[in-house]
Design an enzyme around this catalytic site. Sequence first.
Site, PDB file in Angstrom:
ATOM      1  N   GLY A  19      28.064 -40.225  -8.615  1.00  0.00           N
ATOM      2  CA  GLY A  19      27.881 -38.914  -7.986  1.00  0.00           C
ATOM      3  C   GLY A  19      27.919 -37.725  -8.929  1.00  0.00           C
ATOM      4  N   SER A  20      27.634 -37.963 -10.207  1.00  0.00           N
ATOM      5  CA  SER A  20      27.655 -36.808 -11.112  1.00  0.00           C
ATOM      6  C   SER A  20      26.496 -35.853 -10.792  1.00  0.00           C
ATOM      7  CB  SER A  20      27.628 -37.248 -12.583  1.00  0.00           C
ATOM      8  OG  SER A  20      26.415 -37.862 -12.892  1.00  0.00           O
ATOM      9  N   ASN A  21      25.369 -36.400 -10.365  1.00  0.00           N
ATOM     10  CA  ASN A  21      24.265 -35.514  -9.964  1.00  0.00           C
ATOM     11  C   ASN A  21      24.587 -34.793  -8.657  1.00  0.00           C
ATOM     12  OD1 ASN A  21      21.784 -35.670 -11.813  1.00  0.00           O
ATOM     13  ND2 ASN A  21      22.485 -37.783 -11.686  1.00  0.00           N
TER      14      ASN A  21
ATOM     15  N   ASN B 127      13.269 -37.703  -6.343  1.00  0.00           N
ATOM     16  CA  ASN B 127      14.138 -38.653  -7.046  1.00  0.00           C
ATOM     17  C   ASN B 127      14.257 -38.240  -8.511  1.00  0.00           C
ATOM     18  OD1 ASN B 127      15.596 -41.149  -7.436  1.00  0.00           O
ATOM     19  ND2 ASN B 127      13.768 -41.988  -8.402  1.00  0.00           N
TER      20      ASN B 127
ATOM     21  N   HIS C  31      14.863 -39.977 -12.283  1.00  0.00           N
ATOM     22  CA  HIS C  31      14.866 -41.280 -12.957  1.00  0.00           C
ATOM     23  C   HIS C  31      15.175 -41.064 -14.442  1.00  0.00           C
ATOM     24  CE1 HIS C  31      14.011 -45.473 -13.465  1.00  0.00           C
ATOM     25  NE2 HIS C  31      13.377 -45.147 -14.579  1.00  0.00           N
TER      26      HIS C  31
ATOM     27  N   MET D 284      20.690 -46.753  -4.477  1.00  0.00           N
ATOM     28  CA  MET D 284      20.240 -48.038  -5.008  1.00  0.00           C
ATOM     29  C   MET D 284      19.533 -48.901  -3.951  1.00  0.00           C
ATOM     30  SD  MET D 284      20.952 -47.534  -8.022  1.00  0.00           S
ATOM     31  CE  MET D 284      20.708 -49.083  -8.884  1.00  0.00           C
ATOM     32  N   ARG D 285      18.835 -48.258  -3.051  1.00  0.00           N
ATOM     33  CA  ARG D 285      18.160 -49.002  -2.004  1.00  0.00           C
ATOM     34  C   ARG D 285      16.755 -48.435  -1.827  1.00  0.00           C
ATOM     35  NH1 ARG D 285      19.972 -52.623   1.238  1.00  0.00           N
ATOM     36  NH2 ARG D 285      22.110 -52.464   0.493  1.00  0.00           N
ATOM     37  N   LEU D 286      15.778 -49.347  -1.713  1.00  0.00           N
ATOM     38  CA  LEU D 286      14.404 -48.861  -1.548  1.00  0.00           C
ATOM     39  C   LEU D 286      14.171 -48.422  -0.107  1.00  0.00           C
ATOM     40  CD1 LEU D 286      12.281 -51.426  -3.580  1.00  0.00           C
ATOM     41  CD2 LEU D 286      12.776 -49.038  -4.151  1.00  0.00           C
TER      42      LEU D 286
HETATM   43  C1  GRF Z   1      21.293 -41.179 -12.686  1.00  0.00           C
HETATM   44  O1  GRF Z   1      21.213 -41.583 -14.028  1.00  0.00           O
HETATM   45  C2  GRF Z   1      19.915 -41.082 -12.084  1.00  0.00           C
HETATM   46  O2  GRF Z   1      18.922 -40.791 -13.016  1.00  0.00           O
HETATM   47  C3  GRF Z   1      19.684 -42.455 -11.539  1.00  0.00           C
HETATM   48  O3  GRF Z   1      20.945 -42.860 -11.051  1.00  0.00           O
HETATM   49  C4  GRF Z   1      21.978 -42.223 -11.820  1.00  0.00           C
HETATM   50  C5  GRF Z   1      22.960 -41.635 -10.840  1.00  0.00           C
HETATM   51  O4  GRF Z   1      24.108 -41.166 -11.502  1.00  0.00           O
HETATM   52  N1  GRF Z   1      18.662 -42.434 -10.530  1.00  0.00           N
HETATM   53  P1  GRF Z   1      25.209 -40.341 -10.720  1.00  0.00           P
HETATM   54  O5  GRF Z   1      25.737 -41.236  -9.586  1.00  0.00           O
HETATM   55  O6  GRF Z   1      24.569 -39.110 -10.183  1.00  0.00           O
HETATM   56  O7  GRF Z   1      26.301 -40.046 -11.715  1.00  0.00           O
END
Ligand code: GRF
Length: 200
Positions: free
Chosen positions: A11-13, A106, A108, A89-91
């Site tokens: 969840g850092s993003n 998204n 990536h 992590m799910r399509l």
């Molecule tokens: C990130 O590296 C993003 O690019 C990928 O999943 C990771 C999620 O990291 N899709 P976080 O859970 O937001 O720390």
Amino acid sequence: MNIAVFASGKGSNFSAILKAIKKGFIKADLSILVCDNPKARVIEKAEKAKIKILLVEKNKSISQKKFEDSILQRLEEEKIDLIVLAGFMRLLSRDFVQVYRKRIINIHPSLLPSFKGAQGIKDAFSYGVKVTGVTVHFIDEEMDHGPIILQKAIKIEENDNLESLEEKIHKVEHTFYPLAIKLFVEDRLRIEDRKVKIIV
Ligand code: GRF
């Protein structure tokens, strides 16, 4: 504008997006976190910030349709305008994507179309490329494939290891994803076939 963040991990993003909203950099509400992993650290972060959480667990006895319908119903209740995938992590099925067409983005951790899939950082590092990066893109029916909003290249130096590369990539993600969300919220993105034009 109401945003739903979908995440399954650290969840850092999620935190970076929330911070950008609180600072007023993104003028929108983070209405809900959708998470498919009860052990994910992102849940604690949402609880602490008092963000609503929809925990959706998918097991073999639940069909993809039922699983997605329950999410869609809640998104509708919350009047969600934009879905932000941040390590979910799910399509998502073609049908789901159709409902939120051009309204799911998204991030990536590679320069797409190179190194698609769940291990973008590791795959690029192991391959030995000298440059990798970060891509923010719209979601379409194929994995890691939709029109690209923003991309930033990151050099892999000889003294980098996997951890230092991960650190560099996450650092870029945390400023880059909020920027892409801001552009969406301000209606400054125009999709023309595969190309996304940014209105300045
Ligand atoms: C990130 O590296 C993003 O690019 C990928 O999943 C990771 C999620 O990291 N899709 P976080 O859970 O937001 O720390």
